[in-house]
Design an enzyme around this catalytic site. Structure first.
Site, PDB file in Angstrom:
ATOM      1  N   GLU A 135      12.392   5.900   6.308  1.00 50.69           N
ATOM      2  CA  GLU A 135      13.271   4.792   6.703  1.00 50.69           C
ATOM      3  C   GLU A 135      13.504   3.844   5.526  1.00 50.69           C
ATOM      4  O   GLU A 135      14.626   3.594   5.145  1.00 50.69           O
ATOM      5  CB  GLU A 135      12.713   4.060   7.914  1.00 50.69           C
ATOM      6  CG  GLU A 135      11.247   3.710   7.752  1.00 50.69           C
ATOM      7  CD  GLU A 135      10.656   3.061   8.967  1.00 50.69           C
ATOM      8  OE1 GLU A 135      11.296   3.028  10.025  1.00 50.69           O
ATOM      9  OE2 GLU A 135       9.531   2.559   8.847  1.00 50.69           O
ATOM     10  N   ILE A 137       0.850  -1.192   0.000  1.00 53.01           N
ATOM     11  CA  ILE A 137       0.000   0.000   0.000  1.00 53.01           C
ATOM     12  C   ILE A 137       0.886   1.243   0.000  1.00 53.01           C
ATOM     13  O   ILE A 137       0.666   2.181  -0.773  1.00 53.01           O
ATOM     14  CB  ILE A 137      -0.959  -0.018   1.200  1.00 53.01           C
ATOM     15  CG1 ILE A 137      -1.877  -1.245   1.088  1.00 53.01           C
ATOM     16  CG2 ILE A 137      -1.785   1.257   1.269  1.00 53.01           C
ATOM     17  CD1 ILE A 137      -2.633  -1.584   2.326  1.00 53.01           C
TER      18      ILE A 137
HETATM   19  O1  0RQ Z   1      -2.823 -10.629   4.632  1.00 50.18           O
HETATM   20  O2  0RQ Z   1      -1.743 -11.226   2.516  1.00 50.18           O
HETATM   21  O3  0RQ Z   1      -2.680 -12.984   4.039  1.00 50.18           O
HETATM   22  O4  0RQ Z   1      -4.224 -11.441   2.793  1.00 50.18           O
HETATM   23  O5  0RQ Z   1      -2.644  -8.245   6.549  1.00 50.18           O
HETATM   24  O6  0RQ Z   1      -2.054  -6.438   4.417  1.00 50.18           O
HETATM   25  O7  0RQ Z   1      -3.284  -5.021   2.836  1.00 50.18           O
HETATM   26  O8  0RQ Z   1      -1.324  -6.419   1.963  1.00 50.18           O
HETATM   27  O9  0RQ Z   1      -0.980  -4.384   3.467  1.00 50.18           O
HETATM   28  O10 0RQ Z   1       1.439  -5.179   2.944  1.00 50.18           O
HETATM   29  O11 0RQ Z   1       0.791  -2.761   3.337  1.00 50.18           O
HETATM   30  O12 0RQ Z   1       0.794  -4.403   5.233  1.00 50.18           O
HETATM   31  C1  0RQ Z   1      -0.108  -2.943   8.570  1.00 50.18           C
HETATM   32  C2  0RQ Z   1       0.809  -5.204   8.082  1.00 50.18           C
HETATM   33  C3  0RQ Z   1       0.043  -3.719   6.210  1.00 50.18           C
HETATM   34  C4  0RQ Z   1       2.161  -3.158   7.442  1.00 50.18           C
HETATM   35  C5  0RQ Z   1       0.732  -3.757   7.583  1.00 50.18           C
HETATM   36  C6  0RQ Z   1      -3.999  -8.699   6.406  1.00 50.18           C
HETATM   37  C7  0RQ Z   1      -4.233  -8.679   4.907  1.00 50.18           C
HETATM   38  C8  0RQ Z   1      -2.891  -9.226   4.415  1.00 50.18           C
HETATM   39  C9  0RQ Z   1      -1.149  -7.385   4.833  1.00 50.18           C
HETATM   40  P1  0RQ Z   1      -2.867 -11.647   3.396  1.00 50.18           P
HETATM   41  P2  0RQ Z   1      -1.932  -5.607   3.065  1.00 50.18           P
HETATM   42  P3  0RQ Z   1       0.590  -4.182   3.657  1.00 50.18           P
HETATM   43  C10 0RQ Z   1       7.720   1.315   8.104  1.00 50.18           C
HETATM   44  C11 0RQ Z   1       6.588   1.655   8.987  1.00 50.18           C
HETATM   45  C12 0RQ Z   1       3.326  -1.545  10.711  1.00 50.18           C
HETATM   46  C13 0RQ Z   1       4.693  -0.976  10.745  1.00 50.18           C
HETATM   47  C14 0RQ Z   1       4.896   0.230   9.903  1.00 50.18           C
HETATM   48  C15 0RQ Z   1       2.868  -3.012   8.793  1.00 50.18           C
HETATM   49  C16 0RQ Z   1      -1.879  -8.618   5.381  1.00 50.18           C
HETATM   50  O13 0RQ Z   1       2.095  -1.910   6.833  1.00 50.18           O
HETATM   51  O14 0RQ Z   1       3.427  -3.956   9.309  1.00 50.18           O
HETATM   52  O15 0RQ Z   1       3.997   0.864   9.388  1.00 50.18           O
HETATM   53  N1  0RQ Z   1       2.817  -1.819   9.392  1.00 50.18           N
HETATM   54  N2  0RQ Z   1       6.145   0.551   9.775  1.00 50.18           N
HETATM   55  O16 0RQ Z   1      -5.328  -9.461   4.542  1.00 50.18           O
HETATM   56  C17 0RQ Z   1      -6.457  -9.275  10.041  1.00 50.18           C
HETATM   57  C18 0RQ Z   1      -7.030  -7.030   9.852  1.00 50.18           C
HETATM   58  C19 0RQ Z   1      -6.236  -6.965   8.660  1.00 50.18           C
HETATM   59  C20 0RQ Z   1      -5.564  -8.126   8.267  1.00 50.18           C
HETATM   60  C21 0RQ Z   1      -5.086  -6.495   6.876  1.00 50.18           C
HETATM   61  N3  0RQ Z   1      -7.702  -5.954  10.314  1.00 50.18           N
HETATM   62  N4  0RQ Z   1      -7.120  -8.203  10.503  1.00 50.18           N
HETATM   63  N5  0RQ Z   1      -5.670  -9.277   8.950  1.00 50.18           N
HETATM   64  N6  0RQ Z   1      -4.877  -7.792   7.143  1.00 50.18           N
HETATM   65  N7  0RQ Z   1      -5.931  -5.973   7.787  1.00 50.18           N
HETATM   66  C22 0RQ Z   1       8.258  -0.110   8.099  1.00 50.18           C
HETATM   67  C23 0RQ Z   1       9.394  -0.407   9.009  1.00 50.18           C
HETATM   68  O17 0RQ Z   1       9.402   0.077  10.079  1.00 50.18           O
HETATM   69  C24 0RQ Z   1      10.466  -1.314   8.599  1.00 50.18           C
END
Ligand code: 0RQ
Length: 493
Positions: A284, A262
């Protein structure tokens, strides 16, 4: 070279059961590859012989499968911090096998120096160059590399000739003084440098140099789909309007964008807007979209901690180094994610939520409040201190069975106070200056999936009076429905 040259297998035997091991890298970029795999094999041999072998793993953020994945599958990790995204490691964290400590990425190096985690015994780091007098040039990430090399008794270097010597200058390596001697960090624009293009380490501590040519593990990005495209377009629309009204200066402000599909899609969309001037990035992870936009003249400069990009894109950068060399800078994460610098530069932050509640609290880490997904990463470093902090999320997950907008988040990573704007494929909820009641209405009407709006309205109607209208009996009705019937649409409200 006067360092002991070893095979990965020989070097792995310099790591002992119970050691606390610091690894270079931030995402799969810049991680050692062959030594962690060899440690995993060594651990399996030790286990087969009836001997214990488990280590503490300290890294910049997530790593490649050949580090976290291999060690997890060998049951060789007893402790892990600060961010991970490997499915095998995640399973061991959630089963309780691995003790995992999630924390803000900017804080780890300082907390290691302060001794909050005990001693670092060994540092295992990837380098593009290591001179006889101990000048080490990192590869595609910096992470906590300077701190672990200084704190560790023993250093193992994976010298990777895939990264050409000409990248000397890509990095700005420094470590701040610790309180009470800390001074301001003189970064006033993303391209400012405060350190040296290499790390000076103590050559006597280098117990092994292992030569490799291994590429980074490659995650790659999913192509844009309708939902991610719509989210990106909504972010762009929001930023264009902020520029038009003068709430963001006309020359614009540096952007930070999180990790994942995303985040990559959002940046790609923002970069295409003719109403947003060419901009700088203070972030980062520098992902593929940034490099693409740099080639188009849309991104002028990017400061980060990691070049977390696909293999073919990294080759493109090295082949066109003359073009990229004055546009990219990699720093340790206590600089790239430094809250003071984020506040000073006025960084506009864009991170991804797993779920958001109608009050604006964000859960970025825990599925159903219990199971760890990845970790908070740097999202807190940036969100709390951003000029405008944006969260994006698709309105639903798992084919619509999960609403990303819930009555109350099941775990809080970012509170309502830090979250200024929430954006889904359906729209934009600008939360600035709103009361919790006003925020609830705006988030439901602008961001929630239409299937879930009646349920959320029904919840809000039952919420008690007060500053923040919460209905204690029904606050987790969505989560209860998911746990019981695998579908939040079954929530009883
Ligand atoms: O799972 O692939 O099995 O279907 O979570 O979701 O929509 O592909 O999104 O890859 O951008 O990851 C928050 C995890 C999003 C990430 C998060 C399921 C969904 C899918 C992944 P599937 P998407 P993304 C810089 C900043 C926190 C740290 C951060 C993250 C999988 O962006 O780790 O921002 N962020 N750091 O189906 C259950 C829900 C869900 C869910 C989505 N509500 N309940 N499963 N999914 N919503 C990074 C660093 O610091 C290094």
């Amino acid at each position: 070279m006067s360092y002991p040259i070893m095979t990965a297998e020989e070097a792995a035997r310099l790591v002992h059961d119970g050691d606390q091991v610091g690894f270079s890298g931030f995402t799969p970029a810049g991680c050692p590859k062959v030594v962690p795999q060899a440690i995993a094999h060594y651990a399996e041999e030790e286990h087969a012989a009836g001997r214990p072998f488990r280590i503490g793993v300290f890294t910049g953020a997530s790593t490649g499968d050949r580090l976290d994945g291999a060690l997890a599958r060998a049951h060789a990790i007893k402790f892990r911090t600060p961010y991970q995204s490997n499915k095998d490691l995640r399973a061991e964290i959630n089963s309780g096998e691995v003790a995992y400590c999630d924390l803000h990425l900017s804080q780890l190096a300082q907390e290691l120096r302060a001794g909050f985690f005990g001693k670092i015994d060994v540092a295992i780091v990837e380098a593009a160059e290591l001179t006889d007098d101990g000048q080490l040039v990192p590869t595609t990430a910096v992470g906590i590399l300077p701190t672990i090399c200084r704190l560790a008794d023993r250093i193992i270097v994976e010298l990777n000739d895939r990264h050409p010597a000409k990248i000397r200058g890509l990095h700005d390596i420094a470590e701040p003084l610790d309180p009470p001697a800390r001074r301001e960090i003189p970064i006033y624009k993303p391209s400012d440098r405060v350190g040296k293009p290499y790390l000076q380490l103590d050559p006597k501590k280098v117990v092994a140099v292992v030569k490799t040519s291994e590429p980074n593990d490659d995650g790659g990005f999913a192509p844009l789909d309708e939902v991610t495209q719509a989210i990106g377009d909504n972010v762009t629309k929001f930023l264009e309007e902020e520029i038009r009204t003068g709430r963001i200066p006309r020359e614009f402000l540096p952007l930070q964008s999180g990790v994942g599909n995303i985040a990559n899609a959002v940046l790609a969309s923002v970069g295409k807007s003719p109403k947003i001037p060419p901009f700088e990035v203070y972030t980062e992870v520098i992902q593929d979209a940034v490099i693409e936009l740099m080639k188009e003249g849309r991104v002028k400069f990017a400061s980060g901690c990691s070049l977390s990009i696909s293999r073919d894109v990294i080759l493109d950068i090295y082949q066109n180094w003359d073009f990229f060399q004055d546009k990219l800078l990699l720093r340790p994460q206590e600089y790239s994610n430094n809250p003071g610098i984020v506040r000073r530069l006025g960084v506009i932050t864009m991170n991804t939520a797993l779920e958001a509640d109608i009050y604006g609290n964000i859960n970025s880490t825990h599925v159903l409040g219990t199971k760890m997904m990845n970790g908070i990463g740097g999202s807190g470093d940036f969100t709390r201190n951003g000029y405008i902090s944006i969260f994006t999320t698709p309105s639903t997950a798992k084919g619509g069975a999960i609403s990303a907008i819930v009555p109350m988040v099941s775990h809080v990573d970012h509170t309502e106070h830090s979250v200024k704007v929430l954006i889904t494929e359906y729209g934009i909820a600008d939360l600035r200056g709103l009361s919790p009641r006003q925020r609830a209405e705006r988030i439901i009407e602008n961001c929630a999936h239409p299937d879930y709006r009646p349920l959320l309205r029904a919840y809000l109607a039952q919420a008690s009076e007060g500053q923040t209208p919460v209905c204690l009996e029904k606050a987790f009705a969505f989560h209860k429905a998911l746990a019981e019937s695998k579908d939040m649409r079954q929530a009883k409200l």
